[in-house]
Structure formats: C-alpha cells, structure tokens
Design a protein around this motif. Structure first.
Motif, PDB file in Angstrom:
ATOM      1  N   THR A   1     -31.509 -49.093 -11.227  1.00 56.96           N
ATOM      2  CA  THR A   1     -30.989 -50.191 -12.037  1.00 56.96           C
ATOM      3  C   THR A   1     -31.728 -51.477 -11.710  1.00 56.96           C
ATOM      4  O   THR A   1     -31.699 -51.954 -10.573  1.00 56.96           O
ATOM      5  CB  THR A   1     -29.486 -50.402 -11.785  1.00 56.96           C
ATOM      6  N   LEU A   2     -32.425 -52.023 -12.703  1.00 60.67           N
ATOM      7  CA  LEU A   2     -33.071 -53.323 -12.583  1.00 60.67           C
ATOM      8  C   LEU A   2     -32.613 -54.149 -13.778  1.00 60.67           C
ATOM      9  O   LEU A   2     -33.150 -54.027 -14.870  1.00 60.67           O
ATOM     10  CB  LEU A   2     -34.603 -53.183 -12.571  1.00 60.67           C
ATOM     11  N   ASP A   3     -31.593 -54.945 -13.576  1.00 61.92           N
ATOM     12  CA  ASP A   3     -31.017 -55.736 -14.657  1.00 61.92           C
ATOM     13  C   ASP A   3     -32.072 -56.701 -15.202  1.00 61.92           C
ATOM     14  O   ASP A   3     -32.627 -57.508 -14.441  1.00 61.92           O
ATOM     15  CB  ASP A   3     -29.827 -56.533 -14.123  1.00 61.92           C
ATOM     16  N   PRO A   4     -32.363 -56.653 -16.507  1.00 60.06           N
ATOM     17  CA  PRO A   4     -33.371 -57.568 -17.069  1.00 60.06           C
ATOM     18  C   PRO A   4     -33.076 -59.035 -16.782  1.00 60.06           C
ATOM     19  O   PRO A   4     -34.006 -59.849 -16.689  1.00 60.06           O
ATOM     20  CB  PRO A   4     -33.300 -57.269 -18.569  1.00 60.06           C
ATOM     21  N   LYS A   5     -31.794 -59.390 -16.594  1.00 64.35           N
ATOM     22  CA  LYS A   5     -31.448 -60.783 -16.371  1.00 64.35           C
ATOM     23  C   LYS A   5     -31.866 -61.290 -14.994  1.00 64.35           C
ATOM     24  O   LYS A   5     -31.780 -62.494 -14.721  1.00 64.35           O
ATOM     25  CB  LYS A   5     -29.947 -60.989 -16.585  1.00 64.35           C
ATOM     26  N   ARG A   6     -32.343 -60.380 -14.129  1.00 61.89           N
ATOM     27  CA  ARG A   6     -32.835 -60.816 -12.828  1.00 61.89           C
ATOM     28  C   ARG A   6     -34.209 -61.464 -12.954  1.00 61.89           C
ATOM     29  O   ARG A   6     -34.661 -62.158 -12.052  1.00 61.89           O
ATOM     30  CB  ARG A   6     -32.870 -59.640 -11.852  1.00 61.89           C
ATOM     31  N   TYR A   7     -34.885 -61.233 -14.088  1.00 59.80           N
ATOM     32  CA  TYR A   7     -36.227 -61.779 -14.294  1.00 59.80           C
ATOM     33  C   TYR A   7     -36.164 -63.133 -14.988  1.00 59.80           C
ATOM     34  O   TYR A   7     -35.199 -63.447 -15.699  1.00 59.80           O
ATOM     35  CB  TYR A   7     -37.071 -60.808 -15.122  1.00 59.80           C
ATOM     36  N   LEU A   8     -37.197 -63.941 -14.799  1.00 58.97           N
ATOM     37  CA  LEU A   8     -37.275 -65.217 -15.487  1.00 58.97           C
ATOM     38  C   LEU A   8     -37.138 -64.993 -16.987  1.00 58.97           C
ATOM     39  O   LEU A   8     -37.703 -64.042 -17.538  1.00 58.97           O
ATOM     40  CB  LEU A   8     -38.604 -65.913 -15.198  1.00 58.97           C
ATOM     41  N   ALA A   9     -36.427 -65.892 -17.656  1.00 62.12           N
ATOM     42  CA  ALA A   9     -36.124 -65.706 -19.074  1.00 62.12           C
ATOM     43  C   ALA A   9     -37.382 -65.512 -19.910  1.00 62.12           C
ATOM     44  O   ALA A   9     -37.451 -64.626 -20.764  1.00 62.12           O
ATOM     45  CB  ALA A   9     -35.325 -66.902 -19.598  1.00 62.12           C
ATOM     46  N   GLY A  10     -38.398 -66.340 -19.675  1.00 60.90           N
ATOM     47  CA  GLY A  10     -39.620 -66.233 -20.459  1.00 60.90           C
ATOM     48  C   GLY A  10     -40.391 -64.961 -20.202  1.00 60.90           C
ATOM     49  O   GLY A  10     -41.156 -64.504 -21.056  1.00 60.90           O
ATOM     50  N   VAL A  11     -40.210 -64.384 -19.014  1.00 54.20           N
ATOM     51  CA  VAL A  11     -40.892 -63.136 -18.663  1.00 54.20           C
ATOM     52  C   VAL A  11     -40.198 -61.958 -19.329  1.00 54.20           C
ATOM     53  O   VAL A  11     -40.826 -61.141 -20.013  1.00 54.20           O
ATOM     54  CB  VAL A  11     -40.934 -62.948 -17.131  1.00 54.20           C
ATOM     55  N   ARG A  12     -38.895 -61.853 -19.133  1.00 55.48           N
ATOM     56  CA  ARG A  12     -38.186 -60.696 -19.687  1.00 55.48           C
ATOM     57  C   ARG A  12     -38.204 -60.709 -21.211  1.00 55.48           C
ATOM     58  O   ARG A  12     -38.244 -59.660 -21.850  1.00 55.48           O
ATOM     59  CB  ARG A  12     -36.756 -60.642 -19.163  1.00 55.48           C
ATOM     60  N   GLY A  13     -38.183 -61.910 -21.812  1.00 52.20           N
ATOM     61  CA  GLY A  13     -38.180 -61.986 -23.264  1.00 52.20           C
ATOM     62  C   GLY A  13     -39.425 -61.388 -23.884  1.00 52.20           C
ATOM     63  O   GLY A  13     -39.350 -60.704 -24.910  1.00 52.20           O
ATOM     64  N   TYR A  14     -40.563 -61.631 -23.257  1.00 50.03           N
ATOM     65  CA  TYR A  14     -41.826 -61.159 -23.833  1.00 50.03           C
ATOM     66  C   TYR A  14     -41.913 -59.636 -23.795  1.00 50.03           C
ATOM     67  O   TYR A  14     -42.465 -59.017 -24.701  1.00 50.03           O
ATOM     68  CB  TYR A  14     -43.002 -61.764 -23.060  1.00 50.03           C
ATOM     69  N   TYR A  15     -41.390 -59.035 -22.742  1.00 46.63           N
ATOM     70  CA  TYR A  15     -41.565 -57.600 -22.539  1.00 46.63           C
ATOM     71  C   TYR A  15     -40.309 -56.779 -22.823  1.00 46.63           C
ATOM     72  O   TYR A  15     -40.179 -55.651 -22.350  1.00 46.63           O
ATOM     73  CB  TYR A  15     -42.055 -57.339 -21.113  1.00 46.63           C
ATOM     74  N   SER A  16     -39.393 -57.354 -23.600  1.00 47.76           N
ATOM     75  CA  SER A  16     -38.168 -56.642 -23.966  1.00 47.76           C
ATOM     76  C   SER A  16     -38.135 -56.368 -25.455  1.00 47.76           C
ATOM     77  O   SER A  16     -38.808 -57.042 -26.242  1.00 47.76           O
ATOM     78  CB  SER A  16     -36.933 -57.472 -23.580  1.00 47.76           C
ATOM     79  N   ASP A  17     -37.327 -55.368 -25.838  1.00 47.53           N
ATOM     80  CA  ASP A  17     -37.129 -55.106 -27.268  1.00 47.53           C
ATOM     81  C   ASP A  17     -36.025 -56.012 -27.787  1.00 47.53           C
ATOM     82  O   ASP A  17     -35.504 -56.872 -27.060  1.00 47.53           O
ATOM     83  CB  ASP A  17     -36.826 -53.630 -27.520  1.00 47.53           C
ATOM     84  N   THR A  18     -35.664 -55.844 -29.050  1.00 46.17           N
ATOM     85  CA  THR A  18     -34.668 -56.732 -29.660  1.00 46.17           C
ATOM     86  C   THR A  18     -33.277 -56.554 -29.065  1.00 46.17           C
ATOM     87  O   THR A  18     -32.395 -57.375 -29.297  1.00 46.17           O
ATOM     88  CB  THR A  18     -34.598 -56.494 -31.180  1.00 46.17           C
ATOM     89  N   GLN A  19     -33.079 -55.484 -28.293  1.00 45.74           N
ATOM     90  CA  GLN A  19     -31.802 -55.259 -27.627  1.00 45.74           C
ATOM     91  C   GLN A  19     -31.810 -55.752 -26.182  1.00 45.74           C
ATOM     92  O   GLN A  19     -30.869 -55.514 -25.441  1.00 45.74           O
ATOM     93  CB  GLN A  19     -31.444 -53.765 -27.671  1.00 45.74           C
ATOM     94  N   GLY A  20     -32.902 -56.429 -25.794  1.00 40.46           N
ATOM     95  CA  GLY A  20     -32.987 -56.977 -24.448  1.00 40.46           C
ATOM     96  C   GLY A  20     -33.358 -55.966 -23.385  1.00 40.46           C
ATOM     97  O   GLY A  20     -33.182 -56.230 -22.181  1.00 40.46           O
ATOM     98  N   ARG A  21     -33.907 -54.819 -23.776  1.00 40.85           N
ATOM     99  CA  ARG A  21     -34.282 -53.776 -22.827  1.00 40.85           C
ATOM    100  C   ARG A  21     -35.779 -53.857 -22.544  1.00 40.85           C
ATOM    101  O   ARG A  21     -36.587 -54.005 -23.462  1.00 40.85           O
ATOM    102  CB  ARG A  21     -33.928 -52.397 -23.388  1.00 40.85           C
ATOM    103  N   LEU A  22     -36.151 -53.720 -21.279  1.00 43.19           N
ATOM    104  CA  LEU A  22     -37.559 -53.804 -20.903  1.00 43.19           C
ATOM    105  C   LEU A  22     -38.341 -52.619 -21.460  1.00 43.19           C
ATOM    106  O   LEU A  22     -37.965 -51.471 -21.261  1.00 43.19           O
ATOM    107  CB  LEU A  22     -37.703 -53.834 -19.376  1.00 43.19           C
ATOM    108  N   VAL A  23     -39.447 -52.916 -22.141  1.00 44.27           N
ATOM    109  CA  VAL A  23     -40.309 -51.837 -22.634  1.00 44.27           C
ATOM    110  C   VAL A  23     -41.505 -51.641 -21.715  1.00 44.27           C
ATOM    111  O   VAL A  23     -42.095 -50.560 -21.658  1.00 44.27           O
ATOM    112  CB  VAL A  23     -40.792 -52.100 -24.073  1.00 44.27           C
ATOM    113  N   SER A  24     -41.884 -52.694 -20.998  1.00 43.71           N
ATOM    114  CA  SER A  24     -42.918 -52.570 -19.972  1.00 43.71           C
ATOM    115  C   SER A  24     -42.439 -53.332 -18.747  1.00 43.71           C
ATOM    116  O   SER A  24     -41.474 -54.093 -18.816  1.00 43.71           O
ATOM    117  CB  SER A  24     -44.267 -53.119 -20.463  1.00 43.71           C
ATOM    118  N   MET A  25     -43.122 -53.132 -17.624  1.00 50.60           N
ATOM    119  CA  MET A  25     -42.676 -53.721 -16.368  1.00 50.60           C
ATOM    120  C   MET A  25     -43.407 -55.025 -16.106  1.00 50.60           C
ATOM    121  O   MET A  25     -44.631 -55.043 -15.997  1.00 50.60           O
ATOM    122  CB  MET A  25     -42.957 -52.745 -15.209  1.00 50.60           C
ATOM    123  N   PRO A  26     -42.701 -56.151 -16.020  1.00 48.02           N
ATOM    124  CA  PRO A  26     -43.369 -57.415 -15.690  1.00 48.02           C
ATOM    125  C   PRO A  26     -44.166 -57.282 -14.399  1.00 48.02           C
ATOM    126  O   PRO A  26     -43.709 -56.665 -13.434  1.00 48.02           O
ATOM    127  CB  PRO A  26     -42.193 -58.388 -15.526  1.00 48.02           C
TER     128      PRO A  26
END
Length: 445
Positions: A119-144
């Motif tokens: 479990t790696l909650d996307p909200k643990r990442y900086l907002a601008g980082v997770r936003g770029y690499y997430s889908d429209t549901q807020g799920r990471l598609v690649s690893m920052p």
C-alpha cells in the motif's frame, strides 16, 4: 521509419538484448532497469540501486543506462514487441501518454502494488507529482522517480546594481517587467530576462498555475480526442507580453529546450527560468550571489496561483509473457524502497530533484536543510501549494515532444517579427491538433 513512428513505437523493432524471462543470481531474482540519466545524476541512479540491493537479499536490480529518455522509451517498447523488455523503464514526463497508449505492454503501478499487497497511498506524494502520473481516478499509473519543476533564477548582484531589493523579490509578471526595465535602464546586466524550456515554462507552467487547460479533455486525461486550447486569453496575454518585452530589449530568446539558460550562470542574465534541477550547474558555474524562487504569475488574472507542473521522469513497469509473480514482486519492492522517507530524502538532497513525498519534505525542513540551502524548497512549495485541478494535474497529450517543438517554432517566428500573437497561437494550435489526431488514429482501440 519516421520520427513519429519512433515515438509511437509503431514503426518496427529496435535492436534489444535478450533478457531471460526469469533469472536468478546468487539466489536472487533479477530485475532489469533501463534509465536515461547520464553524468552525475546517472551515478546517483546507480547508487540508489546499490542501496536497494544491499538492503535485502531476495532481489537484485540491474541498472542499465540506455541513452536519452526518448531512446529508453522507444527501446523499451520495441523490446516488449520483441518479447525481451526490461522490468522497469524510466520515461520522461512528456512520454506519459505514449506509454499509457502502449496498452498491454505496461502494468499500471496501482495494479502492481495491489496484486502484491503493498500500500502506497497516492496522497503521500507531492500533489504536483502524483497528479501528473495518476489516472482520472487518482490511481498511480507509473511510479514517481525523479521530479523537478521550473523556478525563477535571480542574479542578486545585478539587482543590487540596479537599486532593486535583494530580499523582496518579484512575485508577479508585472513586477518582473518593472524590474527588467530598471535593470536595462541602469545597465545592470546585459540581458534582463532569459529562459530555458520556453514551452514548458511559458505555456505548460503558466496554464497550470492559472488553472487554464493547455488542451481540452482535462489536458488529454479524459480521452485521445483532446484538442489544443492555445487561443485561451491567458496564452494571448502572456505571449503578447513576451513579444513586447523582446522588442523592448527586456527579454532575450536564447533558443529551444535548455539552450536559453547558459546566460544566467555566465552572469549575463539578471533573471532566468529553468528547472530546479539546474541548481548544480548554477552552484558550479556562477561567480555571483543568486537566488531561486517560485515562478511569477499574472495577479490581474488570479490572486492565488495553482500548483506548477513537474519535469523529470517516472518508472514504468513492463509486462512479458513469461514474467513471474516473483519478478513483479521485486519491482514493487523497489518502488516501496525508493518511496521510503529516508531514501526519498537522500535522493532529494544529493540530486536536486524535489522529494517525492510530503514526509521527506517535512523531514528535510525539520533538519534545517532549506535554511542551510535557501531556495531548494521553491519548487516543492510550487508543486504542493494547491490540490491539482483537471487543468493543473499534468498532461496526457500524444506526440507531446513534437507539440512542444511546434510551439517553439511558432514562437520563434513571432520573435523574428514574422507573425503577431494571434497568428502565432493559431498556427501552433492548428499544427499541434494534427499531431493529436495522428496519435489518436494510431492508438484508438
């Protein structure tokens, strides 16, 4: 094979080495990792991998430098088509849409982590980082992995010579223009303003910070049928300002991509814009006092700018027919390792990239890192100061490398006096839409 075919991975196969589907060395499952950072940053990647390998005895990551980011991306896709892909490929941010369009070639990060129970909650990442690499549901598609943002660089000695404050630095474009006028009038610097990465800084960052889409469909997040939005008032306003400042001798265009930044560490430019990862160059070359601060915004458009967008790259998990569950587990464990607060903090401090996680930022601040190294938190604050909106979460535009070059070409014609702002933006919009439609046809499923 033309350049577009290369970017889409549709023009044939590039040579790729054979990688056994499941290799064990000294009792460890081996993971192949292709990356595109050279020089000192490449050495840090190798060190990061060594730290992981020494932290446990179950997996061994083999890091291989594969050339530029484009070469890594196209080579990885071609290797997948040949049945010999690496487990992990480092791909620059503008390649995100191309990688997502690779379909079965990639395994989204959220799926990979879910399958192995990490479990790696996307909200643990900086907002601008997770936003770029997430889908429209807020799920990471690649690893920052290695993320930066654009910041403003200021020659404090030029400001002092011009009689400008060296503590109350410009925050808006109106203040920037006024400072540039003062610098020119006092001959405090040869070049009042320059920039690197004109499209990234002057279009992508400005659209994100002012909450205006660079393209429709949430900048391509919501579909391949996105269309460019360069006729929006913010682009007209900003481009008009750049052309006017260039005619007045306040802004000097130094070339495409990173070319325009050389004048700053050389002491010729009083103000410039570049990646926060340019800090090492400035520290090494500048013979004057300087500062790095957040990008300016148009305060007559909005009073509270949104988050900026990132540069750099993320890690993509590639699939293979005979790839084992243990191999995927190894990839996931490597992702967990680099997301560890202490590892993330180390990476941030030794590379100049922003920390991936909010916790690493808070730990660095508590230790006094930003007090001891002023300006190193500018990009972090800029990326995390607001929750990303559909207009500021990043871009999913196919052929984005080509689109960037188109905008630069049209901007250059404007600086050369060959066209006005309206024509410049209309031409860029039309040509970029052709790229989007070509990408859509090639990848529509």
């Amino acid at each position: 094979m033309n350049r577009r075919d290369i970017l889409l991975g549709t023009g044939g196969l590039l040579a790729a080495p054979f990688i056994a589907p499941s290799v064990r060395a000294q009792g460890r499952t081996e993971i192949q990792f292709w990356y595109g950072l050279g020089g000192a940053l490449g050495e840090r990647v190798a060190e990061q991998v060594t730290r992981f390998n020494e932290s446990q005895s179950r997996f061994r990551v083999n890091a291989n430098f594969r050339g530029s980011y484009v070469e890594v991306m196209t080579g990885a896709i071609a290797a997948w088509r040949a049945g010999t892909p690496p487990h992990i490929a480092q791909v620059f941010e503008v390649g995100t849409a191309t990688m997502m369009a690779a379909g079965p070639a990639i395994r989204p990060t959220h799926e990979l982590l879910g399958e192995v129970g990490i479990t790696l909650d996307p909200k643990r990442y900086l907002a601008g980082v997770r936003g770029y690499y997430s889908d429209t549901q807020g799920r990471l598609v690649s690893m920052p992995h290695n993320s930066s943002s654009a910041v403003m660089w200021i020659n404090l000695e030029a400001f002092e010579k011009a009689g400008l404050s060296t503590t109350d630095l410009p925050k808006t474009w109106a203040q920037i223009r006024a400072a540039a006028q003062r610098i020119k009038a006092t001959n405090a610097a040869e070049i009042p303003i320059s920039t690197a990465w004109p499209t990234w800084v002057m279009f992508e960052q400005m659209s994100s910070m002012h909450d205006v889409g660079l393209a429709s469909k949430a900048n391509g997040f919501e579909g391949l049928d996105a269309e460019m939005n360069l006729a929006a008032p913010i682009f007209t306003k900003h481009t008009n300002m750049l052309l006017e400042m260039q005619r007045e001798g306040l802004f000097v265009y130094g070339g495409r991509d990173a070319d325009g930044f050389a004048s700053f560490p050389a002491g010729r430019a009083a103000m410039s814009f570049n990646s926060s990862a340019g800090r090492a160059q400035v520290q090494r070359e500048a013979k004057f006092r300087w500062a790095s601060v957040m990008l300016p915004y148009h305060d007559d458009v909005l009073q509270s700018p949104r988050n900026g967008v990132i540069g750099g790259a993320s890690l993509w998990t590639l699939t293979a027919r005979n790839r084992t569950a243990e191999e995927y587990r190894g990839v996931a464990e490597f992702y967990r390792f680099i997301s560890d607060v202490e590892q993330d903090k180390w990476w941030h401090h030794v590379t100049g990239y922003v920390p991936l996680t909010l916790a690493a930022y808070e730990a660095s601040r508590a230790e006094g890192f930003y007090t001891q190294n002023p300006g190193t938190d500018a990009a972090i604050i800029q990326l995390s100061r607001a929750e990303p909106t559909p207009n500021s979460q990043g871009f999913r535009l196919g052929g984005f490398v080509e689109i960037r070059n188109i905008i630069q070409e049209e901007l250059e014609r404007g600086f050369q006096g060959q066209q006005n702002t309206e024509t410049l933006l209309a031409n860029a919009n039309r040509r970029a839409n052709v790229v989007l439609r070509n990408f859509e046809r090639a990848n529509r499923r």
